[in-house]
Design a protein around this motif. Structure first.
Motif, PDB file in Angstrom:
ATOM      1  N   ILE A  35     -33.130   7.056 -51.354  1.00 16.64           N
ATOM      2  CA  ILE A  35     -32.588   5.706 -50.818  1.00 16.64           C
ATOM      3  C   ILE A  35     -31.425   6.115 -50.170  1.00 16.64           C
ATOM      4  O   ILE A  35     -30.381   6.775 -50.770  1.00 16.64           O
ATOM      5  CB  ILE A  35     -31.992   4.983 -52.182  1.00 16.64           C
ATOM      6  N   GLU A  36     -31.340   5.823 -48.901  1.00 15.65           N
ATOM      7  CA  GLU A  36     -30.449   6.166 -47.989  1.00 15.65           C
ATOM      8  C   GLU A  36     -29.455   4.778 -47.450  1.00 15.65           C
ATOM      9  O   GLU A  36     -29.888   3.843 -46.981  1.00 15.65           O
ATOM     10  CB  GLU A  36     -30.797   6.664 -46.612  1.00 15.65           C
ATOM     11  N   GLY A  37     -28.275   4.983 -47.832  1.00 17.68           N
ATOM     12  CA  GLY A  37     -27.309   3.878 -47.680  1.00 17.68           C
ATOM     13  C   GLY A  37     -27.260   2.814 -48.415  1.00 17.68           C
ATOM     14  O   GLY A  37     -27.427   2.749 -49.694  1.00 17.68           O
ATOM     15  N   HIS A  38     -26.579   1.507 -48.152  1.00 15.48           N
ATOM     16  CA  HIS A  38     -26.492   0.514 -48.817  1.00 15.48           C
ATOM     17  C   HIS A  38     -27.435  -0.528 -49.102  1.00 15.48           C
ATOM     18  O   HIS A  38     -27.637  -1.672 -48.562  1.00 15.48           O
ATOM     19  CB  HIS A  38     -25.282  -0.298 -48.120  1.00 15.48           C
ATOM     20  N   VAL A  39     -28.606  -0.067 -49.763  1.00 14.31           N
ATOM     21  CA  VAL A  39     -29.917  -0.726 -50.052  1.00 14.31           C
ATOM     22  C   VAL A  39     -29.697  -1.649 -51.181  1.00 14.31           C
ATOM     23  O   VAL A  39     -28.779  -1.286 -52.249  1.00 14.31           O
ATOM     24  CB  VAL A  39     -31.191   0.133 -50.420  1.00 14.31           C
ATOM     25  N   PRO A  40     -29.927  -3.093 -50.988  1.00 12.98           N
ATOM     26  CA  PRO A  40     -29.781  -3.977 -52.148  1.00 12.98           C
ATOM     27  C   PRO A  40     -30.516  -3.475 -53.372  1.00 12.98           C
ATOM     28  O   PRO A  40     -31.751  -3.061 -53.372  1.00 12.98           O
ATOM     29  CB  PRO A  40     -30.060  -5.310 -51.547  1.00 12.98           C
ATOM     30  N   PRO A  41     -29.983  -3.792 -54.529  1.00 19.87           N
ATOM     31  CA  PRO A  41     -30.419  -3.370 -55.696  1.00 19.87           C
ATOM     32  C   PRO A  41     -32.019  -3.950 -56.016  1.00 19.87           C
ATOM     33  O   PRO A  41     -33.071  -3.456 -56.510  1.00 19.87           O
ATOM     34  CB  PRO A  41     -29.925  -3.878 -57.028  1.00 19.87           C
ATOM     35  N   ALA A  42     -32.352  -5.152 -55.290  1.00 18.33           N
ATOM     36  CA  ALA A  42     -33.735  -5.915 -55.285  1.00 18.33           C
ATOM     37  C   ALA A  42     -34.518  -5.184 -54.544  1.00 18.33           C
ATOM     38  O   ALA A  42     -35.779  -5.113 -55.270  1.00 18.33           O
ATOM     39  CB  ALA A  42     -33.615  -7.328 -55.096  1.00 18.33           C
ATOM     40  N   ASP A  43     -34.106  -4.499 -53.609  1.00 16.42           N
ATOM     41  CA  ASP A  43     -35.037  -3.997 -52.749  1.00 16.42           C
ATOM     42  C   ASP A  43     -35.343  -2.655 -53.443  1.00 16.42           C
ATOM     43  O   ASP A  43     -36.573  -2.001 -53.420  1.00 16.42           O
ATOM     44  CB  ASP A  43     -34.519  -3.786 -51.309  1.00 16.42           C
ATOM     45  N   TYR A  55     -28.939  -7.491 -41.011  1.00 16.44           N
ATOM     46  CA  TYR A  55     -29.550  -6.065 -41.219  1.00 16.44           C
ATOM     47  C   TYR A  55     -30.719  -5.914 -41.723  1.00 16.44           C
ATOM     48  O   TYR A  55     -31.298  -6.927 -42.402  1.00 16.44           O
ATOM     49  CB  TYR A  55     -28.382  -5.209 -41.832  1.00 16.44           C
ATOM     50  N   ASP A  56     -31.461  -4.754 -41.471  1.00 23.02           N
ATOM     51  CA  ASP A  56     -32.773  -4.730 -42.161  1.00 23.02           C
ATOM     52  C   ASP A  56     -32.815  -3.253 -43.222  1.00 23.02           C
ATOM     53  O   ASP A  56     -31.813  -2.528 -42.912  1.00 23.02           O
ATOM     54  CB  ASP A  56     -33.941  -4.148 -40.748  1.00 23.02           C
ATOM     55  N   VAL A  57     -33.635  -3.465 -43.935  1.00 27.93           N
ATOM     56  CA  VAL A  57     -34.077  -2.369 -45.039  1.00 27.93           C
ATOM     57  C   VAL A  57     -35.269  -1.789 -44.416  1.00 27.93           C
ATOM     58  O   VAL A  57     -36.078  -2.459 -44.404  1.00 27.93           O
ATOM     59  CB  VAL A  57     -33.940  -2.811 -46.535  1.00 27.93           C
ATOM     60  N   PHE A  58     -35.275  -0.531 -44.119  1.00 27.73           N
ATOM     61  CA  PHE A  58     -36.430   0.176 -43.412  1.00 27.73           C
ATOM     62  C   PHE A  58     -37.121   1.011 -44.784  1.00 27.73           C
ATOM     63  O   PHE A  58     -36.446   1.572 -45.585  1.00 27.73           O
ATOM     64  CB  PHE A  58     -35.966   0.982 -42.565  1.00 27.73           C
ATOM     65  N   LEU A  59     -38.634   1.008 -44.719  1.00 30.05           N
ATOM     66  CA  LEU A  59     -39.232   1.970 -45.545  1.00 30.05           C
ATOM     67  C   LEU A  59     -39.599   3.146 -44.699  1.00 30.05           C
ATOM     68  O   LEU A  59     -39.812   2.982 -43.441  1.00 30.05           O
ATOM     69  CB  LEU A  59     -40.533   1.155 -45.813  1.00 30.05           C
ATOM     70  N   LEU A  60     -39.169   4.168 -45.197  1.00 35.08           N
ATOM     71  CA  LEU A  60     -39.286   5.534 -44.542  1.00 35.08           C
ATOM     72  C   LEU A  60     -40.698   6.180 -44.864  1.00 35.08           C
ATOM     73  O   LEU A  60     -40.866   6.425 -46.002  1.00 35.08           O
ATOM     74  CB  LEU A  60     -38.087   6.236 -44.994  1.00 35.08           C
ATOM     75  N   ALA A  61     -41.454   6.192 -44.009  1.00 38.05           N
ATOM     76  CA  ALA A  61     -42.814   7.160 -44.239  1.00 38.05           C
ATOM     77  C   ALA A  61     -42.449   8.738 -44.198  1.00 38.05           C
ATOM     78  O   ALA A  61     -41.484   8.973 -43.571  1.00 38.05           O
ATOM     79  CB  ALA A  61     -43.731   6.674 -43.021  1.00 38.05           C
ATOM     80  N   ARG A  62     -43.303   9.337 -44.918  1.00 39.54           N
ATOM     81  CA  ARG A  62     -43.409  10.675 -44.942  1.00 39.54           C
ATOM     82  C   ARG A  62     -43.422  11.272 -43.569  1.00 39.54           C
ATOM     83  O   ARG A  62     -42.955  12.677 -43.244  1.00 39.54           O
ATOM     84  CB  ARG A  62     -44.135  11.272 -45.873  1.00 39.54           C
ATOM     85  N   ASP A  63     -44.078  10.783 -42.624  1.00 37.70           N
ATOM     86  CA  ASP A  63     -44.155  11.232 -41.180  1.00 37.70           C
ATOM     87  C   ASP A  63     -43.001  11.001 -40.024  1.00 37.70           C
ATOM     88  O   ASP A  63     -43.131  11.195 -39.187  1.00 37.70           O
ATOM     89  CB  ASP A  63     -45.459  10.842 -40.506  1.00 37.70           C
ATOM     90  N   GLY A  64     -41.986  10.355 -40.967  1.00 34.79           N
ATOM     91  CA  GLY A  64     -40.767   9.965 -40.295  1.00 34.79           C
ATOM     92  C   GLY A  64     -40.779   8.667 -39.474  1.00 34.79           C
ATOM     93  O   GLY A  64     -39.832   8.112 -38.845  1.00 34.79           O
ATOM     94  N   THR A  99     -40.754   1.322 -41.165  1.00 33.04           N
ATOM     95  CA  THR A  99     -41.233  -0.060 -40.940  1.00 33.04           C
ATOM     96  C   THR A  99     -40.147  -0.874 -41.601  1.00 33.04           C
ATOM     97  O   THR A  99     -39.373  -0.455 -42.549  1.00 33.04           O
ATOM     98  CB  THR A  99     -42.602  -0.558 -41.603  1.00 33.04           C
ATOM     99  N   VAL A 100     -39.769  -2.361 -41.051  1.00 31.52           N
ATOM    100  CA  VAL A 100     -39.021  -3.120 -41.912  1.00 31.52           C
ATOM    101  C   VAL A 100     -39.557  -3.385 -43.357  1.00 31.52           C
ATOM    102  O   VAL A 100     -40.652  -4.004 -43.440  1.00 31.52           O
ATOM    103  CB  VAL A 100     -38.746  -4.481 -41.183  1.00 31.52           C
ATOM    104  N   PHE A 101     -38.785  -3.264 -44.297  1.00 30.31           N
ATOM    105  CA  PHE A 101     -39.069  -3.368 -45.810  1.00 30.31           C
ATOM    106  C   PHE A 101     -38.513  -4.762 -46.199  1.00 30.31           C
ATOM    107  O   PHE A 101     -39.183  -5.666 -47.008  1.00 30.31           O
ATOM    108  CB  PHE A 101     -38.614  -2.429 -46.626  1.00 30.31           C
ATOM    109  N   ALA A 102     -37.460  -5.104 -45.719  1.00 25.07           N
ATOM    110  CA  ALA A 102     -36.754  -6.504 -45.852  1.00 25.07           C
ATOM    111  C   ALA A 102     -35.608  -6.736 -44.956  1.00 25.07           C
ATOM    112  O   ALA A 102     -35.119  -5.917 -44.177  1.00 25.07           O
ATOM    113  CB  ALA A 102     -35.947  -6.453 -47.146  1.00 25.07           C
ATOM    114  N   SER A 103     -35.249  -8.063 -44.561  1.00 22.31           N
ATOM    115  CA  SER A 103     -34.599  -8.485 -43.550  1.00 22.31           C
ATOM    116  C   SER A 103     -33.448  -9.197 -44.281  1.00 22.31           C
ATOM    117  O   SER A 103     -33.653 -10.189 -44.976  1.00 22.31           O
ATOM    118  CB  SER A 103     -35.144  -9.259 -42.546  1.00 22.31           C
ATOM    119  N   TYR A 104     -32.284  -9.105 -43.685  1.00 17.55           N
ATOM    120  CA  TYR A 104     -31.242 -10.133 -44.272  1.00 17.55           C
ATOM    121  C   TYR A 104     -30.555 -10.543 -43.180  1.00 17.55           C
ATOM    122  O   TYR A 104     -29.888  -9.946 -42.265  1.00 17.55           O
ATOM    123  CB  TYR A 104     -30.085  -9.175 -45.081  1.00 17.55           C
ATOM    124  N   PRO A 105     -30.383 -11.991 -42.857  1.00 18.58           N
ATOM    125  CA  PRO A 105     -30.023 -12.616 -41.733  1.00 18.58           C
ATOM    126  C   PRO A 105     -28.381 -12.517 -41.977  1.00 18.58           C
ATOM    127  O   PRO A 105     -27.666 -12.489 -43.111  1.00 18.58           O
ATOM    128  CB  PRO A 105     -30.440 -13.961 -41.797  1.00 18.58           C
TER     129      PRO A 105
END
Length: 159
Positions: A96-104, A139-148, A151-157
């Protein structure tokens, strides 16, 4: 036939056992996956994020890591340089990298996607631990794939 009364020790042991059994449902309902956070000792926003996770019921441990060592850890774990933020956590086998919301974080742990983890790159204002949500920038929360890839996992306007 002789009757034996329960001794003080027996009563105490039974009480401890019952207390332990009673705690199990409480753990199951708060049931949070432990989170281990690596952070720069001088970063206050990381501490604020940790406090938010704790308030949300996550058991959190913190490890202070010098900034250069922390950056090398991130890269060694496969976090793309474009996704780096100020702290890195591990929870349930995910990074978990950075300020990811607990809900995510909860959603990630429930859905269990085949991924490296989640990232909120940089330090967007209004993300958890980075100022009031009422003044949030988009801001967006990104899902990190193992291949680098990401994709956007969640967006916050913006607020």
């Amino acid at each position: 036939m002789t009757r034996q009364l329960l001794g003080r020790r027996d009563v105490l042991l039974a009480g401890v056992g019952l207390a332990g059994i009673a705690a199990v449902p409480a753990l199951a309902t708060t049931g949070q996956t432990p989170v281990h956070v690596r952070k720069d000792p001088d970063c206050g926003c990381c501490t604020a994020w940790v406090d938010i996770l704790k308030a949300d019921g996550f058991p959190v441990t913190v490890e202070m890591v010098p900034p250069d060592e922390l950056f090398q850890f991130k890269l060694a774990q496969g976090i793309p340089e474009t996704m780096v933020s100020c702290h890195t956590a591990e929870a349930g086998g995910y990074l978990i990298e950075g300020h990811v919301p607990p809900a995510d974080l909860r959603r990630l742990l429930e859905d269990k996607p085949a991924a490296l983890g989640l990232a909120v790159p940089g330090m967007p204002w209004g993300s958890p631990g980075m100022g009031p949500e009422a003044e949030r920038e988009a801001y967006d929360v990104f899902l990190l794939a193992r291949d680098g890839t990401t994709t956007v996992f969640a967006s916050y306007p913006a607020a």
